[in-house]
Design an enzyme around this catalytic site. Structure first.
Site: not given
Lengths: 81, 431
Positions: B173, B182, B205, B300, B374
């Site tokens: 990606d 995190d 993204h 999409n 996605s």
């Protein structure tokens, strides 16, 4: 005057997976600028003149010659990605 | 006068008929040692003793036991009182069950007519507006809570004992925010295939997708949004900070992931072309052969609000790449989620949460809620990693497991394939 180079992906057939480097050299000899030789998936990427498709396809061990696809994501603030 | 038709609706089913024989399933097919005499059985027929393994019907009826060695199954003339002895006859016996009598299923004309009526009612509901029969949208089944996003709940990651431990997951990606709190302490291997850029995510993204597929079980603050919390993360940057990339970098990323033994390769990217692209078909097939499953976004390009259903783009439309559609919290198809193509490989294979998905975003935002196939794709990638851990399966076997275990939905299969991908639960690893 030489034609401009366009990005291509050359797919190597199953019988030549062990000889991708040899195929890559033959592609160079046929006018392709090889950028990456991908041994695990058997694909060679690079750039070639638009009229070279036929000669690249004639290289032993080549099963497909394709213009590269472009992928574009929407901008980061788009609600649908 | 015409007599009213006999009602054949739901009601008590006729009792299941049994033959009086028992069907014994052995755990070990290869080395079948059975002490039949201990169970009081004589006259044992073995399918290996018959030409082409074909046991005659008369033998089946008359033998004390018929052993189908290739299946590890025996049919035994024994009453319920002998079940205990049969269980002890060979170790381990998986099951002893009464042999059932199967019949051709009866024709049900009334059922056909009811189905036709329901179909017409459904069509009327859809044409006259609204998602439900009564013209109102179905209420959401899932919602984000303080402990988990709707997506990780829907795929049942929250109740799965598996974490993706020992499994490598590649996310190809825009990279990852490598400083994101995190992911502190996680094993992350990052590589950039974009000339002049590091693997650091300058878009968002990629960070979102890594979060969904591999985010932590208990994030420092906020709900759980990630699935394979202990997977080893391989971040391949194949799309630049402005969000674009080409075959060269993407194929290089696939090659790298396969060479590194990643069982799952998540690709939330695609081009709106209806033809399968040969390099992705070859790469997908060779990846599967080497134990790597490529999971890709269906696309999409639909706008169902205006009757546009779109189509599955490349690389998801290659036969050898698993295509993922997007669902909303009511488990209906997202308005943007692309529909299957009629060509081989152009199918949507499974679906996953892809509307209003919360996950990680580059700092300082930390989190972001967005939609897309996605976002559905890394849900499936994370679930695939859990199955890979639970079962040890790879490649085509892992693919089959995912689709087999998916929850079937009422939505058209052209939109959701086998349905909602589900995480393995306790005991899914098998014997």
């Amino acid at each position: 005057m030489a034609l401009p180079l366009t990005p291509v992906s050359v797919t190597v057939d199953d019988g030549h997976l062990a000889q991708v480097e040899t195929v890559a050299q033959a592609l160079r000899d046929s006018g392709m600028e090889v950028e990456r030789v991908l041994g695990s998936v058997g694909v060679i990427t690079g750039r070639a003149p638009a009229d070279a498709r036929r000669s690249l396809l004639a290289v032993e061990g080549v099963t497909s010659v394709d213009g590269q696809l472009q992928v574009s994501l929407p901008p980061p603030d788009a609600p649908v990605q | 006068m015409i007599d009213p038709p006999t009602r054949r609706g739901p009601g008590p089913r006729p009792p299941v008929r049994t033959t009086g024989r028992q069907v014994v399933v052995f755990a070990d097919r290869d080395d079948l040692q059975v002490d039949w005499s201990a169970a009081g059985i004589t006259d044992v027929a073995d399918s290996r003793d018959f030409a082409a393994g074909r046991v005659p019907a008369q033998t089946l009826r008359e033998a004390g036991a018929t052993v189908f060695a290739r299946l590890g199954i025996a049919v035994v003339a024994a009453g319920p009182d002998q079940v205990g002895a049969l269980r002890a006859a060979a170790r381990p016996v998986l099951s002893v069950s009464p042999e059932l009598v199967h019949r051709v299923l009866p024709e049900d004309t009334a059922g056909y007519v009811r189905g036709y009526r329901d179909g017409v009612a459904d069509l009327a509901g859809r044409v006259l507006g609204g998602a439900g029969e009564d013209g109102t949208a179905a209420p959401p089944l899932f919602q984000d809570t303080a402990t988990a996003t709707w997506g990780v709940q829907a795929v049942r990651a929250t109740t799965s004992p598996y974490t993706g431990s020992g499994i490598r997951v590649a996310v190809l990606d825009t990279g990852l925010d490598l400083e994101h709190p995190d992911f502190a302490g996680r094993t992350i291997t990052a590589e950039s295939f974009v000339p002049g850029e590091t693997a650091q995510d300058g878009h968002g993204h990629g960070t979102h997708c890594v979060g969904t597929s591999c985010g932590p079980r208990t994030p420092p603050g906020g709900p759980r949004y990630g699935i394979a919390s202990e997977a080893e993360v391989y971040v391949g940057k194949v799309l630049g900070d402005e969000g674009s990339g080409d075959d060269g970098g993407i194929l290089a990323g696939i090659d790298w992931a396969v060479a590194n033994g990643c069982a799952v390769i998540s690709m939330s990217l695609g081009a709106d072309v209806a033809e399968a692209h040969p390099p992705y078909s070859a790469a997908g097939r060779r990846a599967l052969q080497q134990g790597s499953l490529i999971v890709a976004a269906a696309g999409n390009n639909a706008d169902r609000r205006s009757g546009e259903f779109g189509f599955v783009g490349a690389p998801a439309n290659s036969v050898e790449v698993l295509a993922v559609g997007a669902l909303d919290p009511a488990l209906t198809v997202a308005w943007f989620s692309a529909r299957s193509l009629p060509s081989p490989g152009g199918e949507v294979d499974v679906a996953a949460p892809g509307v209003d998905v919360l996950s990680t975003w580059p700092m300082p935002e930390r989190y972001n809620t967005i939609s897309g196939t996605s976002m559905a794709t890394p849900h499936v990638a994370g679930v695939a990693a859990l199955w890979a851990e639970a079962t040890g399966r790879r490649g085509y076997e892992l693919w089959a497991t995912l689709t087999q275990a998916a929850q079937r939905l009422g939505e058209p299969s052209v939109d959701v394939g086998s349905g909602l991908a589900l995480a393995p639960q306790e005991g899914a690893g098998g014997a």
